[in-house]
Structures are given as structure tokens and as C-alpha cells.
Scaffold this active site. Structure first.
Site, PDB file in Angstrom:
ATOM      1  N   ASN A 166      -4.124  -6.107   9.429  1.00 18.20           N
ATOM      2  CA  ASN A 166      -5.094  -7.154   9.089  1.00 18.20           C
ATOM      3  C   ASN A 166      -4.364  -8.255   8.320  1.00 18.20           C
ATOM      4  O   ASN A 166      -4.028  -8.087   7.151  1.00 18.20           O
ATOM      5  CB  ASN A 166      -6.217  -6.548   8.227  1.00 18.20           C
TER       6      ASN A 166
ATOM      7  N   LYS B  38      -5.490 -11.124   7.438  1.00 20.39           N
ATOM      8  CA  LYS B  38      -6.400 -11.904   6.568  1.00 20.39           C
ATOM      9  C   LYS B  38      -6.159 -13.409   6.746  1.00 20.39           C
ATOM     10  O   LYS B  38      -5.790 -13.837   7.834  1.00 20.39           O
ATOM     11  CB  LYS B  38      -6.245 -11.463   5.105  1.00 20.39           C
TER      12      LYS B  38
ATOM     13  N   HIS C 274     -15.534  -5.571   6.863  1.00 17.42           N
ATOM     14  CA  HIS C 274     -14.450  -5.407   5.899  1.00 17.42           C
ATOM     15  C   HIS C 274     -15.035  -5.639   4.500  1.00 17.42           C
ATOM     16  O   HIS C 274     -15.932  -6.463   4.326  1.00 17.42           O
ATOM     17  CB  HIS C 274     -13.334  -6.411   6.197  1.00 17.42           C
TER      18      HIS C 274
ATOM     19  N   GLU D 255     -14.094  -7.249   2.057  1.00 15.30           N
ATOM     20  CA  GLU D 255     -14.072  -8.653   1.602  1.00 15.30           C
ATOM     21  C   GLU D 255     -15.237  -9.430   2.216  1.00 15.30           C
ATOM     22  O   GLU D 255     -15.794 -10.327   1.582  1.00 15.30           O
ATOM     23  CB  GLU D 255     -12.711  -9.292   1.947  1.00 15.30           C
TER      24      GLU D 255
ATOM     25  N   GLU E 293     -12.073   2.585   3.988  1.00 15.56           N
ATOM     26  CA  GLU E 293     -11.292   1.780   3.061  1.00 15.56           C
ATOM     27  C   GLU E 293     -11.944   1.776   1.688  1.00 15.56           C
ATOM     28  O   GLU E 293     -12.866   0.977   1.434  1.00 15.56           O
ATOM     29  CB  GLU E 293     -11.194   0.339   3.557  1.00 15.56           C
TER      30      GLU E 293
ATOM     31  N   GLY F 263      -5.525  -3.857  -1.514  1.00 11.64           N
ATOM     32  CA  GLY F 263      -4.744  -4.931  -2.132  1.00 11.64           C
ATOM     33  C   GLY F 263      -4.414  -4.683  -3.601  1.00 11.64           C
ATOM     34  O   GLY F 263      -3.997  -5.593  -4.309  1.00 11.64           O
TER      35      GLY F 263
ATOM     36  N   SER G 224      -3.835  -0.108   0.564  1.00 19.67           N
ATOM     37  CA  SER G 224      -2.465  -0.036   0.039  1.00 19.67           C
ATOM     38  C   SER G 224      -1.576   0.953   0.795  1.00 19.67           C
ATOM     39  O   SER G 224      -0.784   1.672   0.182  1.00 19.67           O
ATOM     40  CB  SER G 224      -2.484   0.269  -1.459  1.00 19.67           C
TER      41      SER G 224
HETATM   42  C1  PEP Z   1      -7.152  -4.340   4.206  1.00 23.00           C
HETATM   43  O1  PEP Z   1      -7.154  -5.536   4.042  1.00 23.00           O
HETATM   44  O2  PEP Z   1      -7.924  -3.833   5.021  1.00 23.00           O
HETATM   45  C2  PEP Z   1      -6.207  -3.527   3.421  1.00 23.00           C
HETATM   46  C3  PEP Z   1      -6.269  -2.226   3.534  1.00 23.00           C
HETATM   47  O3  PEP Z   1      -5.325  -4.208   2.609  1.00 23.00           O
HETATM   48  P1  PEP Z   1      -4.065  -3.572   1.816  1.00 23.00           P
HETATM   49  O4  PEP Z   1      -3.299  -2.718   2.806  1.00 23.00           O
HETATM   50  O5  PEP Z   1      -3.283  -4.757   1.368  1.00 23.00           O
HETATM   51  O6  PEP Z   1      -4.610  -2.750   0.707  1.00 23.00           O
END
Ligand code: PEP
Length: 249
Positions: free
Chosen positions: A9, A11, A93, A95, A165, A171, A210
């Protein structure tokens, strides 16, 4: 046996130049032993489709609009995405849920729109830190999954992917442990299997939060973790490919 899948992803990052460079690096290595999907920003999707054409790498949107067409200024439909060669889309997601007010109902409608438009939804679910600390992880994740079952039915899930997630791990550099993640993956699979054993067995459930080359192997060793949704580490081709290699079975 479920084939491992790694989704990157990206973003709201990148430029024509960086997207081109990243895709050239990711598509150069064909033999990584797992499926690979990347989610470029909408504006680069058409160019990305040209660059992945001769490779096994597939494209996913990061979001879509649930209405099919019309007066929805600034929005992008499933049909438009399919038209430019996009096969998947992230839905819900964290976000989008947190920053853009996407409720469980909106998320479910978007899953339906993706399926209707011939795209594979990658449904993102997960609890916040406050919810985890209040012991609400299971109820939150089940609520998010149930809302989508209500709208798309269990057959909708036979054409979908789920990404667990935990919001506190996205992040932040703070991944869930493999055991913490596995417990929720098992919960999701069990819930779907209650509706259809076949779907529960077949559906790919990814972990996101992460994921890095250093922690990927331990996560992928878990029975119900079929790959990862990767944010930050997917912006570096070497890290992304190292995670893909860790997932290969
Ligand atoms: C994501 O944006 O779905 C995500 C898991 O980000 P990160 O790997 O940076 O935590």
C-alpha cells in the site's frame, strides 16, 4: 493450500518517476513464490498498468466510490478502475475509517460496489489501541466483518481478501506479535467458516501493521496468516521483495 500474497500500500506517496522505478524493480524479479499486488495512488494507475502488463504483479486501488457513476465530484468508480487494468481494491483501510469518516455501512457498500464492478475487495478490519486495551478486539473485528457479511453475503467473501490491521500497529513500527495476530486471524476465519466452511478454508487473510523483512518470517509461520498488507516497507523494492521471499512457501 492458500497461496501467500503480499500487498504493498503506497498510500499518498510517489511521483511518476518513483512509481516507474519501484515497479521496474518489483516486476524484474518474477520468481518470488507468492502473489504480489501493489496499490499506487489513483493518478498513477494507468501508467502502472502499462508497466506491470508483462509481469505477474497485479494492481489494487486504495479506495473507490460505491456509486456507479454521476455527480460525485472527485470520486473514482469500480468500472473506471477495472477499465485501466486494476483488479483489486483496498476497502475500509483504517486511515479511510478514521480520517475520512468511513463507517461500517459505507465500507460494506464499497465492498458490494467492488464485487459488482469485477474487482476483488481487500477488506481491512482492526481495532484501535483504546479498543484493544478495553478488551474489545474480538467484538470490534467481528462487528466489522459481520456488517460486510450482511451486505455482500458469504459468497461475496469467496471473491474477497481480508486484511487484519490493528490500528495501533499501522505506521508505528510496533507490530502485533505473531501470536496476537494469529488469534485474530483464527477468529475471522472461524466466523466466515460458520457461514461457509469452504469460504473459511479458502479465503486469504493478510496481516498488516509495521511488517518488515525482520518480523515477516515469524508472522508467516502462523497457520492462518496468508501474507501481509505492507505500508512503509513496500516503498522500498528490496524490503518489499524480502517480505515476499519470507512469505514464499
Ligand atoms: C498499511 O498502511 O496498511 C500498513 C500496514 O502500514 P505500515 O506497514 O507502514 O504499518
Amino acid at each position: 493450500m492458500r497461496k501467500p500474497l503480499i500487498v504493498g500500500n503506497w498510500k499518498m506517496n510517489g511521483s511518476r518517476e518513483s512509481v516507474r522505478a519501484l515497479l521496474l524493480a518489483i516486476t524484474a524479479n518474477e520468481d518470488v513464490g507468492c502473489d504480489r499486488i501493489v496499490c499506487p495512488p489513483f493518478v498513477f494507475m494507468d501508467m502502472a498498468a502499462g508497466l506491470v502488463q508483462q509481469s505477474v504483479v497485479e494492481l489494487s486501488a486504495q479506495n473507490l466510490e460505491s456509486n456507479k457513476a454521476g455527480a460525485f465530484t472527485g470520486e473514482i468508480s469500480a468500472a473506471m478502475l477495472a477499465d485501466v487494468g486494476c483488479s483489486h481494491t483496498l476497502i475500509g483501510h483504517s486511515e479511510r475509517r478514521e480520517l475520512f469518516g468511513e463507517t461500517d455501512e459505507i465500507v460494506a457498500a464499497k465492498c458490494m460496489a467492488a464485487l459488482d464492478g469485477g474487482l476483488v475487495p481487500i477488506l481491512c478490519v482492526g481495532e484501535t489501541l483504546t479498543e484493544r486495551e478495553a478488551g474489545e478486539t474480538e467484538s470490534v473485528v467481528l462487528r466489522q466483518v459481520n456488517e460486510v457479511i450482511k451486505i455482500v453475503g458469504i459468497e461475496g467473501f469467496s471473491r474477497s481478501i481480508v486484511a487484519y490491521e490493528p490500528v495501533w500497529a499501522i505506521g508505528t513500527g510496533k507490530s502485533a506479535t505473531a501470536e496476537e495476530a494469529e488469534a485474530v486471524h483464527m477468529l475471522i476465519r472461524k466466523r466466515l467458516a460458520e457461514e461457509s466452511e469452504r469460504v473459511g478454508e479458502k479465503i486469504r487473510i493478510l496481516y498488516g501493521g509495521s511488517v518488515k523483512p525482520e518480523n515477516a518470517k515469524a508472522l508467516f509461520a502462523m497457520e492462518d496468516i496468508d501474507g501481509a498488507l505492507v505500508g512503509g516497507a513496500s516503498l522500498d523494492a528490496d524490503s518489499f521483495l524480502a517480505i515476499c521471499e519470507a512469505a514464499a512457501r
